[in-house]
Motif scaffolding. Structure first.
Motif, PDB file in Angstrom:
ATOM      1  N   GLU A   1       0.831  -1.208   0.000  1.00 14.82           N
ATOM      2  CA  GLU A   1       0.000   0.000   0.000  1.00 14.82           C
ATOM      3  C   GLU A   1       0.865   1.257   0.000  1.00 14.82           C
ATOM      4  N   ASP A   2       1.970   1.231   0.748  1.00 14.81           N
ATOM      5  CA  ASP A   2       2.889   2.369   0.763  1.00 14.81           C
ATOM      6  C   ASP A   2       3.467   2.627  -0.630  1.00 14.81           C
ATOM      7  N   VAL A   3       3.826   1.555  -1.318  1.00 17.79           N
ATOM      8  CA  VAL A   3       4.372   1.692  -2.671  1.00 17.79           C
ATOM      9  C   VAL A   3       3.306   2.248  -3.612  1.00 17.79           C
ATOM     10  N   ARG A   4       2.097   1.738  -3.509  1.00 18.23           N
ATOM     11  CA  ARG A   4       1.005   2.234  -4.353  1.00 18.23           C
ATOM     12  C   ARG A   4       0.741   3.711  -4.080  1.00 18.23           C
ATOM     13  N   TYR A   5       0.754   4.094  -2.810  1.00 21.10           N
ATOM     14  CA  TYR A   5       0.511   5.484  -2.438  1.00 21.10           C
ATOM     15  C   TYR A   5       1.614   6.380  -3.003  1.00 21.10           C
ATOM     16  N   ALA A   6       2.859   5.966  -2.841  1.00 20.04           N
ATOM     17  CA  ALA A   6       3.988   6.763  -3.350  1.00 20.04           C
ATOM     18  C   ALA A   6       3.899   6.909  -4.862  1.00 20.04           C
ATOM     19  N   ASP A   7       3.506   5.846  -5.540  1.00 15.17           N
ATOM     20  CA  ASP A   7       3.365   5.898  -6.998  1.00 15.17           C
ATOM     21  C   ASP A   7       2.237   6.846  -7.399  1.00 15.17           C
ATOM     22  N   SER A   8       1.145   6.818  -6.666  1.00 10.75           N
ATOM     23  CA  SER A   8       0.019   7.707  -6.953  1.00 10.75           C
ATOM     24  C   SER A   8       0.408   9.165  -6.747  1.00 10.75           C
ATOM     25  N   VAL A   9       1.142   9.433  -5.682  1.00  2.00           N
ATOM     26  CA  VAL A   9       1.589  10.800  -5.404  1.00  2.00           C
ATOM     27  C   VAL A   9       2.512  11.271  -6.522  1.00  2.00           C
ATOM     28  N   LYS A  10       3.422  10.415  -6.934  1.00  2.00           N
ATOM     29  CA  LYS A  10       4.360  10.776  -8.004  1.00  2.00           C
ATOM     30  C   LYS A  10       3.603  11.094  -9.298  1.00  2.00           C
ATOM     31  N   ARG A  11       2.610  10.265  -9.636  1.00  2.00           N
ATOM     32  CA  ARG A  11       1.818  10.509 -10.858  1.00  2.00           C
ATOM     33  C   ARG A  11       1.015  11.794 -10.740  1.00  2.00           C
ATOM     34  N   LEU A  12       0.457  12.043  -9.571  1.00  2.00           N
ATOM     35  CA  LEU A  12      -0.332  13.255  -9.367  1.00  2.00           C
ATOM     36  C   LEU A  12       0.541  14.499  -9.518  1.00  2.00           C
ATOM     37  N   LYS A  13       1.724  14.467  -8.921  1.00  2.00           N
ATOM     38  CA  LYS A  13       2.639  15.607  -9.046  1.00  2.00           C
ATOM     39  C   LYS A  13       3.076  15.793 -10.500  1.00  2.00           C
ATOM     40  N   SER A  14       3.326  14.700 -11.202  1.00  2.00           N
ATOM     41  CA  SER A  14       3.710  14.791 -12.618  1.00  2.00           C
ATOM     42  C   SER A  14       2.589  15.405 -13.447  1.00  2.00           C
ATOM     43  N   THR A  15       1.358  15.046 -13.119  1.00  2.00           N
ATOM     44  CA  THR A  15       0.210  15.600 -13.831  1.00  2.00           C
ATOM     45  C   THR A  15       0.109  17.105 -13.582  1.00  2.00           C
ATOM     46  N   ILE A  16       0.342  17.514 -12.349  1.00  2.00           N
ATOM     47  CA  ILE A  16       0.291  18.936 -12.019  1.00  2.00           C
ATOM     48  C   ILE A  16       1.352  19.699 -12.812  1.00  2.00           C
ATOM     49  N   VAL A  17       2.566  19.160 -12.858  1.00  2.00           N
ATOM     50  CA  VAL A  17       3.643  19.802 -13.619  1.00  2.00           C
ATOM     51  C   VAL A  17       3.290  19.855 -15.104  1.00  2.00           C
ATOM     52  N   MET A  18       2.714  18.779 -15.624  1.00  2.00           N
ATOM     53  CA  MET A  18       2.332  18.739 -17.031  1.00  2.00           C
ATOM     54  C   MET A  18       1.288  19.821 -17.337  1.00  2.00           C
ATOM     55  N   LEU A  19       0.309  19.977 -16.456  1.00  2.00           N
ATOM     56  CA  LEU A  19      -0.711  21.008 -16.663  1.00  2.00           C
ATOM     57  C   LEU A  19      -0.091  22.398 -16.658  1.00  2.00           C
ATOM     58  N   LYS A  20       0.870  22.600 -15.758  1.00  2.34           N
ATOM     59  CA  LYS A  20       1.563  23.889 -15.707  1.00  2.34           C
ATOM     60  C   LYS A  20       2.337  24.106 -17.009  1.00  2.34           C
ATOM     61  N   ASP A  21       3.027  23.061 -17.481  1.00  4.38           N
ATOM     62  CA  ASP A  21       3.794  23.153 -18.727  1.00  4.38           C
ATOM     63  C   ASP A  21       2.901  23.447 -19.927  1.00  4.38           C
ATOM     64  N   LEU A  22       1.643  23.027 -19.836  1.00  5.16           N
ATOM     65  CA  LEU A  22       0.698  23.282 -20.929  1.00  5.16           C
ATOM     66  C   LEU A  22       0.128  24.706 -20.877  1.00  5.16           C
ATOM     67  N   GLY A  23       0.564  25.456 -19.881  1.00  2.06           N
ATOM     68  CA  GLY A  23       0.157  26.852 -19.810  1.00  2.06           C
ATOM     69  C   GLY A  23      -1.085  27.115 -18.988  1.00  2.06           C
ATOM     70  N   ILE A  24      -1.549  26.127 -18.279  1.00  3.00           N
ATOM     71  CA  ILE A  24      -2.723  26.331 -17.422  1.00  3.00           C
ATOM     72  C   ILE A  24      -2.263  27.066 -16.169  1.00  3.00           C
ATOM     73  N   SER A  25      -3.010  28.087 -15.788  1.00  3.01           N
ATOM     74  CA  SER A  25      -2.592  28.916 -14.654  1.00  3.01           C
ATOM     75  C   SER A  25      -2.602  28.119 -13.347  1.00  3.01           C
ATOM     76  N   ASN A  26      -1.709  28.535 -12.449  1.00  3.75           N
ATOM     77  CA  ASN A  26      -1.634  27.893 -11.135  1.00  3.75           C
ATOM     78  C   ASN A  26      -2.984  27.946 -10.421  1.00  3.75           C
ATOM     79  N   GLU A  27      -3.678  29.076 -10.566  1.00  5.89           N
ATOM     80  CA  GLU A  27      -4.973  29.230  -9.905  1.00  5.89           C
ATOM     81  C   GLU A  27      -5.991  28.217 -10.438  1.00  5.89           C
ATOM     82  N   ASN A  28      -6.003  28.029 -11.755  1.00  3.93           N
ATOM     83  CA  ASN A  28      -6.929  27.060 -12.341  1.00  3.93           C
ATOM     84  C   ASN A  28      -6.581  25.630 -11.915  1.00  3.93           C
ATOM     85  N   ILE A  29      -5.299  25.333 -11.879  1.00  2.73           N
ATOM     86  CA  ILE A  29      -4.883  23.998 -11.439  1.00  2.73           C
ATOM     87  C   ILE A  29      -5.293  23.780  -9.992  1.00  2.73           C
TER      88      ILE A  29
END
Length: 101
Positions: free
Chosen positions: A47-75
């Protein structure tokens, strides 16, 4: 294989030697506190490994949205909308900290 599926479905037959052996093994396993503890520890680690993987994917998604030009406020707004049922505001804000880097 069919015997295993029958066991999973609760369709036990006295003629089904494999299913009976498997069920007996499961009962023996569940009676050994040390083996149960080991299994629970393994499940916790998994479960710890799954949680860490989910957090990593979520953070990557946030960075990707920022890279796509979506404002921090919208994210931020969308993350709170989408994840407020499973994450606290503090947890969401922790993940959103990648926006400030």
């Amino acid at each position: 294989m069919q015997q295993f599926f029958d066991l999973e479905l609760g369709n036990l037959s006295q003629k089904n030697d494999y299913a009976m052996q498997l069920q007996e093994s499961m009962i023996d396993f569940s009676k050994d506190p040390e083996r149960v503890k080991q299994m629970m520890t393994f499940e916790d680690k998994l479960e710890d490994v799954r949680y860490a993987d989910s957090v990593k994917r979520l953070k990557s998604t946030i960075v990707m949205l920022k890279d796509l030009g979506i404002s921090n406020e919208n994210i931020r707004s969308r993350m709170h909308q989408e994840y407020s049922d499973v994450l606290s505001d503090e947890e969401i804000d922790e993940y959103l900290a990648v926006l400030d880097k």
